[in-house]
Design an enzyme around this catalytic site. Structure first.
Site, PDB file in Angstrom:
ATOM      1  N   GLY A 233       1.476  12.180 -48.194  1.00  0.00           N
ATOM      2  CA  GLY A 233       2.200  11.706 -47.943  1.00  0.00           C
ATOM      3  C   GLY A 233       2.473  10.752 -46.839  1.00  0.00           C
ATOM      4  O   GLY A 233       1.622   9.847 -46.267  1.00  0.00           O
ATOM      5  N   ASP A 264      -1.707   6.715 -56.215  1.00  0.00           N
ATOM      6  CA  ASP A 264      -2.392   6.050 -57.276  1.00  0.00           C
ATOM      7  C   ASP A 264      -3.166   4.562 -56.360  1.00  0.00           C
ATOM      8  O   ASP A 264      -4.315   4.149 -56.684  1.00  0.00           O
ATOM      9  CB  ASP A 264      -2.216   5.449 -58.586  1.00  0.00           C
ATOM     10  CG  ASP A 264      -1.932   7.279 -59.533  1.00  0.00           C
ATOM     11  OD1 ASP A 264      -2.432   7.907 -59.535  1.00  0.00           O
ATOM     12  OD2 ASP A 264      -0.817   6.602 -60.457  1.00  0.00           O
TER      13      ASP A 264
END
Length: 317
Positions: A233, A264
């Protein structure tokens, strides 16, 4: 280079991705409703999604030559899929099925911070099997990169990885969504790319510190992976091999609007860069730039950036 990575990528440059398409129905609200409760949302968007599909569109928009293997229904959601591939320049090896619905995803987006929660019903893509992979054997064997995930049936993913490995094709495996998977799959993978939640499920411990991330990477290597890349993240990503362990920081392209599809975007950008024979750590940074731009926009596939945008962010960072 980690074990099994081919420096020349067999002289090929194409990327083949096996995965699902799901029509993304994204609802923005302050929180999820409780059982029997109705909430008013602040926004709704319908668009193309599904992990494999998102990765294919991200890779194509990032400059990759992409073939996507999947199934959809002969319905309006299926037409959305095919239109999205045509627009992004993805070669769609997609079977349209009568009498079976196209996959769909409910996406809750927190309107305050962009965080998300997702429920996916694969629909036609849940019927992807070994026969779909076999029908695309020639595409896989001629590719530079083969990439897959776990939204379609596991046996199809394993069969694709086996074909690619036997042909000397570089393999990328995204073990998402988190589930129990056989250890045999890791030896088929040049790169295993989970996020911190998925890798915690695999290794059995949290990945909240750098040491925990490296320990998780070690376990993936011990299972047989050539390289572990753990996306973290806002912390960036860990690139981890037997010889090199490097934290590659996240980049910023502006205010975070929607984190749906960030992983993705990373994987699509990573595959595109890898297919150009960039060093893997450099490809990770390219993936970080791709994700950094995507999260500043709502949606999944529509948020994937163009190659010019990625290059501009990298040159200015």
């Amino acid at each position: 280079m980690p074990n099994g990575i081919r420096a020349e990528l067999n002289g090929n440059s194409g990327i083949v991705i096996l995965g699902i398409f799901a029509a993304d129905m994204a609802f923005a609200a302050k929180r999820l409703p409780h059982i029997a409760e109705t909430l008013l949302g602040s926004d709704f968007k319908l668009g193309p999604g599904g992990k494999g599909s998102n990765q294919a569109i991200a890779a194509a928009k990032a400059g990759g030559k992409v073939t996507f293997i999947s199934r959809v229904g002969k319905d309006p959601f299926g037409e959305i899929a095919l239109s999205a591939y045509a627009a992004a320049g993805v070669n769609a090896s997609v079977l349209q099925m009568e009498g079976v619905s196209t996959g769909a995803a409910f996406i809750f987006v927190n309107e305050d911070n962009g965080e998300n929660a997702i429920i996916v019903a694969p629909g036609a893509a849940g019927l992807i099997g070994i026969e779909d992979v076999e029908a695309n054997r020639a595409h896989i064997e001629k590719a530079a990169i083969f990439m897959t995930q776990l939204e379609q049936p596991l046996e199809a993913a394993i069969h694709g990885l086996r074909i690619a490995r036997s042909a000397g094709v570089t393999t990328v495996f995204n073990p998402a969504p988190a589930q129990t998977i056989p250890d045999e799959i890791y030896a088929l993978c040049d790169f295993v790319v989970p996020n911190e939640v998925e890798v915690a499920h695999i290794v059995g411990h949290a990945v909240e510190t750098d040491d925990q991330a490296r320990a998780a990477g070690d376990i993936l290597l011990q299972k047989g992976a050539g390289c572990a890349i753990i996306t973290l993240g806002a912390r960036g990503a860990l690139y981890h091999t037997a010889r090199q362990s490097e934290f590659i920081p996240a980049l910023s392209a502006g205010k975070v609007v929607d984190t749906t599809g960030a992983g993705d975007a990373f994987l699509g950008g990573f595959a595109a860069a890898l297919s150009e024979e960039r060093a893997p750590a450099e490809a990770v940074r390219f993936g970080c730039a791709t994700a950094a731009i995507a999260v500043t926009r709502p949606g999944t596939a529509p948020a994937m950036p163009l190659r010019t945008e990625i290059d501009e962010l990298l040159s200015s960072s």
